[in-house]
Every structure is written in C-alpha cells, then in structure tokens.
Design an enzyme around this catalytic site. Structure first.
Site, short mmCIF file in Angstrom:
data_model
loop_
_atom_site.label_atom_id
_atom_site.label_comp_id
_atom_site.label_asym_id
_atom_site.label_seq_id
_atom_site.Cartn_x
_atom_site.Cartn_y
_atom_site.Cartn_z
N HIS A 94 -6.61 -3.75 10.31
CA HIS A 94 -6.07 -4.53 11.63
C HIS A 94 -7.50 -4.91 12.17
CE1 HIS A 94 -2.02 -2.98 12.10
NE2 HIS A 94 -2.24 -2.77 10.75
N ASP B 65 -13.29 -8.38 17.75
CA ASP B 65 -12.01 -7.86 17.85
C ASP B 65 -11.18 -8.47 16.72
OD1 ASP B 65 -9.85 -6.58 18.73
OD2 ASP B 65 -9.86 -6.85 20.75
O1 F6P Z 1 -6.87 -1.23 14.42
C1 F6P Z 1 -7.50 -0.37 15.50
C2 F6P Z 1 -6.76 1.00 15.95
O2 F6P Z 1 -6.69 1.95 14.96
C3 F6P Z 1 -5.31 0.69 16.47
O3 F6P Z 1 -4.38 0.86 15.53
C4 F6P Z 1 -5.22 1.71 17.74
O4 F6P Z 1 -4.29 1.17 18.67
C5 F6P Z 1 -6.73 1.75 18.16
O5 F6P Z 1 -7.48 1.28 17.24
C6 F6P Z 1 -7.04 3.27 18.71
O6 F6P Z 1 -7.09 3.93 17.75
P1 F6P Z 1 -7.10 5.39 17.88
O7 F6P Z 1 -6.75 6.01 19.36
O8 F6P Z 1 -6.13 5.90 16.62
O9 F6P Z 1 -8.70 5.94 17.61
#
Ligand code: F6P
Length: 559
Positions: A215, A444
C-alpha cells in the site's frame, strides 16, 4: 473552539511498553530466531515444525490489523466495532461469499482474543507482546521500513533485534494463514508489515495461490539497498504469485531490486524465481545458464492503484443531516469566503509543515486574508510513541500557534487545528464544507483523502491541491498539482485553487469524479483478484525467455 464531534483514536497503543508477553516468544529470545544475514537470502523455517493441516477458508486475508476496533462497552467490557476502512468495504462481500477469514492484530499488546465471526467474516487475531509492539510495530515497521520506503524523509534506523522481531511476527501471521486456508485457497497478504509472509506461507502450503499488495511506495534501489535485509525482503515477497503496487514506478523499483539485491532475471513485469537458488559468486553467463536449467516460477509485479468506496462516500455526502452539519461547520468557522482543509494522519510524510509554511506566507503577503480565509487542519493521532512522530507533533503545534499568534483576531483564528480522528459522516461534512482541499505529502503510496474529497463533491464544486508525490496524482489530473518542496509553487497553487472560476473548478472536478467513480475500491479488488486468479496454480518448469533482463549483484549488493 470548533464544535466538531471527535472520537478516540482507533488504537490504544500509547501506554508505556511493558514486558508482559502475549503468549508469544519473548522479543529477544533465541527461540525461532533467524540469523540476520542468511546465506541464500531466504528466511529459514524453524526446525521440526509439522506441516499444518489445511483449514476451511477459501479466501484468507492477512493484514497488519483486524478490520475492527476494540472499544469499551457501557459495562467496561471490551467490545469490537467494525472499522469502516476502504479495504474491508471492498473485501467484505468477497469474504462473505467465499467464507473468508481475516488475520490481523487487534491493535493493542497482550493476549489475542479467541477467533470470532462478524459480518460474515471469520476474524483471527495475531497477538503481539508489548516488546513486539516496540520492536516489530514501532521499530522495524515504523522506524525502519516506513521512513526507508518514503524516500528517507527522516533517517531509518537499522537494528538487528527489530529485524528478529519482524521475522518472528511475520512467521506467526504465516502460520495463522496456513492453518486457516483450505486446500487451493486464495491468500491475499497486505503491506510492508508482512513482506516475509508470502515466502513463509509458500513453504508451509505450496497448494495455495498467494497475492501481496504493497500500500505504500516501493523505493528506488539506491534507497532500498541501504536495508541490511534487502535480499530476504525481496525473496519473502517473491513467495507470492502476484505482487501489486500502487504505481508503475513502484513495480519497476521492485523488479530492479529483484535483479540487484537477489540476482534474479526479469522479463517485462515478471521475475523468474528458480526452484534452486543460484550461488551469488558465479559469473553472469554461468548464472544465466544455471537459472535456465532449473524449474521455477514466474512472479508478476504490476500496478493496481487502490481506491475508496466512492458511492458509499457519495451517499453519505447526500444525506440531509450531513449537509446540515457542513453548514454548521462553516457557521462555526465564522462564515468565511474560503474554507481550506487538510486531513492527515499526523505523519512526517504528509507535508503538513510545508503546507502550513505556504499558508502562513500566503496570509502574510495578503493573497488570502483572515477572517475571510480559514484553514481547518485535522491531524489524527498516529504512532505516538515513535520519536519522529513526537517531534513532528511539537513542530506542527508550534507552527499553528505561530500562525494564529500572527494573524488571529479574537474569536477567529486562521488555523483550526484538530488532533483527533472522526467518523466517516463528520469527514464527509468537513469535505462538503471545504472550498479547497490541501493534500501535500512529500511521498504517499496513494492518498485516499484526496479521493474521498472528490467523492463527496457531488455538485462538481471545490478544488484539490495535490502533491505530485502521491499515487493519486497519476489519476486525479484535474487537481492543482504541486511539488510541496517548492513553497512558492505551493503558494501559487493554493491561491489559484481558492480563486478558480466556477467553470474551471467544475471542469477539473468532473474529470476527477469520473475517475474515482470508475475506479472504486471494489473495482480495484476485482481487478487484482482476477489477475491473481490467472496465475497458474502449479509451479512452471518453463525456463525464462532469452531476453530476460539480468543484473549480476556485486558482492556487497548480494547480502
Ligand atoms: O498503508 C499504510 C498504513 O499501514 C495503513 O494501512 C494505515 O491506515 C496507516 O498506515 C496507519 O497504520 P498503523 O496505524 O497501523 O501504523
């Protein structure tokens, strides 16, 4: 203060770490530990483990987190509430139809709850001890990989004990996947927290089809090469049949990493993964011959830009109570001519300080004037115990204070800063209330906030200022595209967006809305899963075609 209804942050991991373990191996124990630099770059399996029996689920998702949040019920007992993320919205119907299982971390340290069913999904919790939250989640995931994969905006830290925790936690996820997946199931692994899981699942269950989607960005090789465990990460990901990335550039970076870090050959968007690893120290021709003389698999790496539940957001924005709330917000802000909005996790990748600097200068130079212009900055709490996040919060709050100190009148500050998280309805009301949306990340993977704003602007009004360093910039070409490092350019774009004619704004917004309506999150999931379905289930014995690109790793590249 602006009366916006906040909710508590989604995860409570902000308490001090304890040494209490979640029934898992202690963080620094040698149990199942892996040498930091394994020879072949593969992460060895713990000895003597019996192969798992197939489970009952034809579709298994493994993601860092479960799609639910733990909250407290009225009696003080923990309760689970669905977290309305885009990923779960897209996957829920597929999960329900396929009898799917979702494997993830419930979000706080300690013993994991027993598996439970909700909304037609079987949820299986992976527990993390407090030490693993520190070393795996806050450490390797968010202080090593996160900054490394976001162009080293802050310096990544490399610690061997963090790597050990990453291997151990990835193995726990892989074992859970192997236990839940039915014979021949489809397994979809998500993101940078779980890059070793595809390879580990393949070792345990060669009968399943494995996909992985990253992602966040995948960095250029010159940056990725800093990672002492680059080869293990590449080989872990290559356990999958299909590797999805947000942008074509990310897929290209991964293909290059496969050649440079792992010495593999690529052809177009495919990496040839021989069954028998070829030694690093042989010459180019010998290596190519050896790779062609062994069976193997072709792994595809390609772009599948993620999206949002566009119609879901659009429907919320059309609700009379949400529209009334948007009006209420504008009134609470003092009915300014121009409402600018920023919505981000409080993360150094998001370019919040660059945005504030540009906005402060725009006010200072009189291009926009408070109280006619007001910026609402939502900065939701995130990773609050990681050092760089603590520092960023201080800097952002100091900058907001300075701008307000310089330009506020009593009762009308030019920046309304909200360090809170909000439900979808409140977000939609904010999007409706905003004339200009500022999305200015330094890097990003995609940026879904930009797409959410567009999804809510059903009457084709509003303007989006969007960083070229987001995945969304590839698709939302109707935005005012900026380089957030170029403060003058950013200032100019903010003023142009705030003063665009209704006709120009409509033309731009229409093209962006067409795109997010066509490519919503269901379309994304469907496209990815169809591509995964086309991958041959059985390993191919066909050698790679002659024109595979091949780069011989140098001695220090091949570690
Ligand atoms: O892909 C990035 C991500 O892992 C998202 O899935 C998530 O919303 C964001 O970063 C924050 O992630 P976390 O709160 O699990 O560290």
């Amino acid at each position: 203060m602006l009366p916006i209804r906040g909710v508590a942050g989604r995860v409570d991991n902000s308490g001090p770490p304890t040494d209490q373990d979640a029934g898992a191996a202690p963080a620094h124990s040698d149990a199942g530990a892996v040498p930091a630099h394994s020879e072949a770059g593969a992460v060895p399996a713990p000895n003597g483990a019996a192969p798992p029996q197939p489970g009952q689920h034809n579709f298994v998702v493994a993601a860092s987190r479960l799609p639910v949040d733990r909250t407290e019920g009225p009696d003080g007992e923990p309760e689970w509430r669905a977290s309305p993320g885009g990923l779960v919205t897209a996957l829920e119907p597929i999960m329900r139809a396929a009898g799917g299982a979702w494997i993830g971390w419930p979000g706080s340290p300690g013993d994991p709850p027993a598996p439970f069913d909700t909304n037609g999904m079987h949820l299986v919790s992976v527990g993390l001890s407090a030490a693993e939250v520190r070393d795996y989640y806050e450490g390797f995931c968010n202080a090593t990989l996160w900054p490394l994969y976001h162009d080293v905006i802050v310096p990544p830290e490399f610690h061997r004990e963090w790597w050990d925790a990453y291997v151990r936690v990835n193995r726990r996820y892989a074992e859970a996947v192997a236990a839940e997946a039915a014979e021949g199931a489809t397994v979809w692994v998500h993101d940078y927290q779980l890059q070793l899981v595809p390879g580990m699942v393949r070792e345990l269950r060669s009968d399943v089809r494995i996909g992985h989607f990253t992602h966040i960005p995948f960095p250029g090789y010159e940056i990725f090469a800093q990672l002492p465990w680059r080869k293990q990460i590449v080989r872990g990901l290559l356990g999958a049949d299909l590797l999805g990335f947000q942008r074509q550039g990310d897929a290209t970076n991964f293909l290059r990493a496969s050649r440079r870090a792992a010495g593999l050959t690529t052809h177009g968007s495919y990496v040839w993964v021989p069954d028998t690893p070829v030694a690093d120290d042989v010459g180019r021709r010998q290596r190519r011959t050896a790779q062609r003389n062994t069976g193997g698999r072709s792994v595809r790496a390609a772009a599948f830009p993620i999206s949002i539940d566009t119609r879901g957001f659009g429907e919320i924005a059309l609700r009379p109570e949400v529209q009334a709330r948007a009006q209420e917000i504008r009134e609470a802000l003092g009915k300014p001519e121009t409402v600018l909005l920023g919505v981000d996790r409080l993360d150094y990748t998001k370019g919040i300080l660059h945005r504030l600097k540009a906005y402060g200068e725009v006010l200072n130079e009189g291009h926009l004037e408070p109280p006619g212009a007001v910026l609402v900055q939502v900065a939701s709490p995130s990773r609050e115990r990681v050092d760089h996040y603590k520092r960023l919060r201080d800097e952002v709050e100091g900058t907001v204070g300075r701008i307000n100190g310089d330009f506020a009148e009593v009762g009308s500050p030019p920046v309304h800063y909200l360090h809170q998280s909000y439900p979808r309805e409140e977000m939609a009301a904010l999007y409706l209330a905003a004339d200009v949306m500022l999305v200015t990340p330094l890097r990003d993977g995609m940026n879904l906030v930009a797409k959410e704003y567009v999804a809510c602007r059903y009457d084709d009004t509003g303007a989006l200022v969007l960083s070229e360093f987001t995945g969304a910039a590839d698709e939302l070409t109707g935005a005012f595209i900026v380089n957030p490092h170029d403060i003058d350019g950013l200032k100019e774009a903010i003023v142009r967006a705030a003063t665009a004619s209704p006709a120009e704004a409509r033309r731009r917004m229409r093209s962006m809305r067409r795109r997010v309506l066509e490519n919503d999150v269901a379309h994304w999931a469907d496209t990815y899963l169809r591509a995964l379905d086309q991958v041959p289930v059985h390993p191919s014995a066909t050698p790679p075609p002659e024109d595979h690109v091949h780069e011989v790793p140098s001695a220090n590249q091949a570690s």
